[in-house]
Write an enzyme that holds these catalytic residues in place. Structure first.
Site, PDB file in Angstrom:
ATOM      1  N   TYR A   1       9.698   1.689  10.110  1.00 36.94           N
ATOM      2  CA  TYR A   1       9.692   2.746   9.029  1.00 36.94           C
ATOM      3  C   TYR A   1      11.241   3.173   8.913  1.00 36.94           C
ATOM      4  O   TYR A   1      11.813   3.339   9.925  1.00 36.94           O
ATOM      5  CB  TYR A   1       8.946   3.930   9.366  1.00 36.94           C
ATOM      6  CG  TYR A   1       7.545   3.690   9.412  1.00 36.94           C
ATOM      7  CD1 TYR A   1       6.434   3.933   8.302  1.00 36.94           C
ATOM      8  CD2 TYR A   1       6.675   3.083  10.396  1.00 36.94           C
ATOM      9  CE1 TYR A   1       5.386   3.683   8.132  1.00 36.94           C
ATOM     10  CE2 TYR A   1       5.325   3.087  10.385  1.00 36.94           C
ATOM     11  CZ  TYR A   1       4.666   3.184   9.230  1.00 36.94           C
ATOM     12  OH  TYR A   1       3.332   3.189   9.361  1.00 36.94           O
TER      13      TYR A   1
ATOM     14  N   HIS B   1       4.451   7.185   2.705  1.00 36.02           N
ATOM     15  CA  HIS B   1       5.235   5.979   2.631  1.00 36.02           C
ATOM     16  C   HIS B   1       4.677   5.043   1.465  1.00 36.02           C
ATOM     17  O   HIS B   1       3.556   5.034   1.191  1.00 36.02           O
ATOM     18  CB  HIS B   1       5.513   5.169   3.717  1.00 36.02           C
ATOM     19  CG  HIS B   1       4.190   4.580   4.530  1.00 36.02           C
ATOM     20  ND1 HIS B   1       3.523   5.307   5.341  1.00 36.02           N
ATOM     21  CD2 HIS B   1       3.832   3.560   4.184  1.00 36.02           C
ATOM     22  CE1 HIS B   1       2.690   4.595   5.749  1.00 36.02           C
ATOM     23  NE2 HIS B   1       2.691   3.266   5.358  1.00 36.02           N
TER      24      HIS B   1
ATOM     25  N   HIS C   1       0.950  -0.574  15.097  1.00 35.71           N
ATOM     26  CA  HIS C   1       0.305   0.074  14.831  1.00 35.71           C
ATOM     27  C   HIS C   1      -1.299  -0.091  15.569  1.00 35.71           C
ATOM     28  O   HIS C   1      -1.533  -1.168  15.647  1.00 35.71           O
ATOM     29  CB  HIS C   1      -0.415   0.344  13.240  1.00 35.71           C
ATOM     30  CG  HIS C   1       0.694   0.852  12.318  1.00 35.71           C
ATOM     31  ND1 HIS C   1       1.209   2.074  12.517  1.00 35.71           N
ATOM     32  CD2 HIS C   1       1.333   0.264  11.173  1.00 35.71           C
ATOM     33  CE1 HIS C   1       1.965   2.277  11.460  1.00 35.71           C
ATOM     34  NE2 HIS C   1       2.158   1.184  11.060  1.00 35.71           N
TER      35      HIS C   1
ATOM     36  N   GLU D   1       8.197   1.263   4.541  1.00 35.72           N
ATOM     37  CA  GLU D   1       7.593   0.715   5.613  1.00 35.72           C
ATOM     38  C   GLU D   1       7.674  -0.677   5.071  1.00 35.72           C
ATOM     39  O   GLU D   1       7.404  -1.163   3.851  1.00 35.72           O
ATOM     40  CB  GLU D   1       5.896   0.957   6.025  1.00 35.72           C
ATOM     41  CG  GLU D   1       5.718   0.222   6.902  1.00 35.72           C
ATOM     42  CD  GLU D   1       4.115   0.340   6.979  1.00 35.72           C
ATOM     43  OE1 GLU D   1       3.311   0.712   6.382  1.00 35.72           O
ATOM     44  OE2 GLU D   1       3.748   0.162   8.507  1.00 35.72           O
TER      45      GLU D   1
ATOM     46  N   HIS E   1       0.814  -1.203  -0.190  1.00 37.33           N
ATOM     47  CA  HIS E   1      -0.027   0.034  -0.024  1.00 37.33           C
ATOM     48  C   HIS E   1       1.090   1.210   0.005  1.00 37.33           C
ATOM     49  O   HIS E   1       2.074   1.263   0.377  1.00 37.33           O
ATOM     50  CB  HIS E   1      -0.936   0.146   1.116  1.00 37.33           C
ATOM     51  CG  HIS E   1      -0.135   0.069   2.519  1.00 37.33           C
ATOM     52  ND1 HIS E   1       0.128  -1.030   3.345  1.00 37.33           N
ATOM     53  CD2 HIS E   1       0.173   1.117   3.249  1.00 37.33           C
ATOM     54  CE1 HIS E   1       0.897  -0.559   4.251  1.00 37.33           C
ATOM     55  NE2 HIS E   1       0.995   0.742   4.441  1.00 37.33           N
TER      56      HIS E   1
ATOM     57  N   HIS F   1      -5.834  -2.294   4.445  1.00 38.79           N
ATOM     58  CA  HIS F   1      -5.869  -0.883   3.449  1.00 38.79           C
ATOM     59  C   HIS F   1      -4.962  -1.253   2.384  1.00 38.79           C
ATOM     60  O   HIS F   1      -3.988  -2.137   2.346  1.00 38.79           O
ATOM     61  CB  HIS F   1      -5.354   0.180   4.218  1.00 38.79           C
ATOM     62  CG  HIS F   1      -3.903   0.273   4.819  1.00 38.79           C
ATOM     63  ND1 HIS F   1      -3.545  -0.738   5.699  1.00 38.79           N
ATOM     64  CD2 HIS F   1      -2.897   1.114   5.033  1.00 38.79           C
ATOM     65  CE1 HIS F   1      -2.347  -0.773   5.959  1.00 38.79           C
ATOM     66  NE2 HIS F   1      -1.796   0.487   5.764  1.00 38.79           N
TER      67      HIS F   1
END
Ligand code: M3P
Ligand code: FE
Length: 308
Positions: free
Chosen positions: A256, A215, A247, A266, A153, A200
């Site tokens: 990261y 990112h 997260h 990431e 993503h 996501h």
């Protein structure tokens, strides 16, 4: 509603120096370097990806993202969504087949946050690298660095995130999986969108400037691999941003860092899944520390402020 958009397909990233960038994406992230095109762009794929490439690096004077592309089911879907984007009021441009080696026609369009996206239906399929699709072994033995499995993503920063959420959901069938809301200001601060079961496929954070890149993210097989990535970051003195941590948003296990041009990367593993009947998961802006870094529970200026 399903609109025939399957998944992220590729991202084109600007880098300041091609040689050091190729070494980073190939030897540190562990992407497969597939080739260099006649314009000097370099193409990469994660070893589990079936298409010929998913990351393109272009040398330029500024870092950042040129565009992120989404793969649709077929040519009829591409034509239908192109018309829908024109009707919605997007600037739409058709890029001929072959402009990126091995990729069919692309439909490029802008968004209210100032990012450029593309749709395409066809790309040469070279299969899972090193294992193929006939009696495939578990993994290829000669992977490098962090052994990134796939481009997963992008997280993008921009002003009108509600506008981009509306475009991607109404025209392209994205589902809002998670969000951050500031109830006092009655404002959506972040939006995590999916066209799949993933938490996501693309995400947005509200930011005063348009068209910013936070990112590009690559999937690893395990939390152990995220910890191993942290070791490699130290071994090779790669600029660390934050992690390893988890997260709160999406619950992925993450680290990261920066490529040599200052673009954030990431690598992560795990994370939530989303079915079409799942309600939107909402984090309150008052809990933003925990939403972003579940262990530290504290915001980090560099993480929030540095974008390319
Ligand atoms: C992720 C992720 C921010 C949250 C980032 C989350 C920037 O990158 O992959 O879940 O607020
Ligand atoms: Fe991410």
């Amino acid at each position: 509603m399903q609109k025939g958009v399957m998944r992220p397909g590729h991202v084109q990233i600007r880098v300041l120096d091609m040689e050091t960038a190729v070494a980073h994406y190939r030897d540190r992230l562990g992407l497969i370097h597939t080739h260099t095109d006649s314009q000097g762009r370099n193409y990469f794929k994660g070893w589990t990806e079936i298409d010929a490439f998913s990351v393109v690096l272009r040398e330029a004077d500024e870092p950042g993202m040129d565009f992120m592309a989404l793969k649709v089911l077929d040519a009829a879907t591409l034509a239908a969504r192109k018309q829908d984007l024109i009707d919605y009021g997007c600037q739409v441009e058709t890029i001929p087949a072959g402009e990126l080696d091995g990729c069919g026609e692309r439909v490029r369009f802008d968004s209210p946050t100032g990012h450029w996206f593309e749709l395409f239906a066809e790309k040469e399929q070279t299969g899972k690298w090193g294992v193929g699709d006939r009696n495939p072994d578990a993994w290829p033995e000669d992977l490098k660095g962090m052994k990134a499995t796939r481009f997963d993503h992008c997280l993008l920063y921009g002003d009108d995130i509600d506008g981009t959420v509306d475009l991607l959901s109404s025209v392209l069938g994205f589902q809002l999986a998670e969000q951050v809301r500031d109830e006092e200001a009655d404002l959506r601060v972040a939006a995590f969108l999916t066209v799949s079961m993933k938490a996501h496929d693309v995400a947005f954070v509200r930011h005063e400037e348009k068209g910013k890149f936070h990112h590009a993210s690559f999937y690893l097989s395990s939390w152990e691999d995220v910890l191993r990535a942290a070791d490699l970051i130290s071994m090779h003195d790669i600029a660390l941003d934050i992690g390893p941590t988890r997260h709160g948003l999406t619950h992925g296990q993450t680290i990261y860092f920066f490529d040599p041009s200052g673009n954030r990367n990431e690598v992560f593993s795990g994370g939530d899944y989303t079915y079409p009947d799942h309600p939107v998961v909402t984090w309150d802006a008052s809990q933003l520390g925990k939403a972003i870094f579940y262990h530290d529970r504290q915001l980090n200026e560099r993480f929030l402020g540095v974008v390319t």
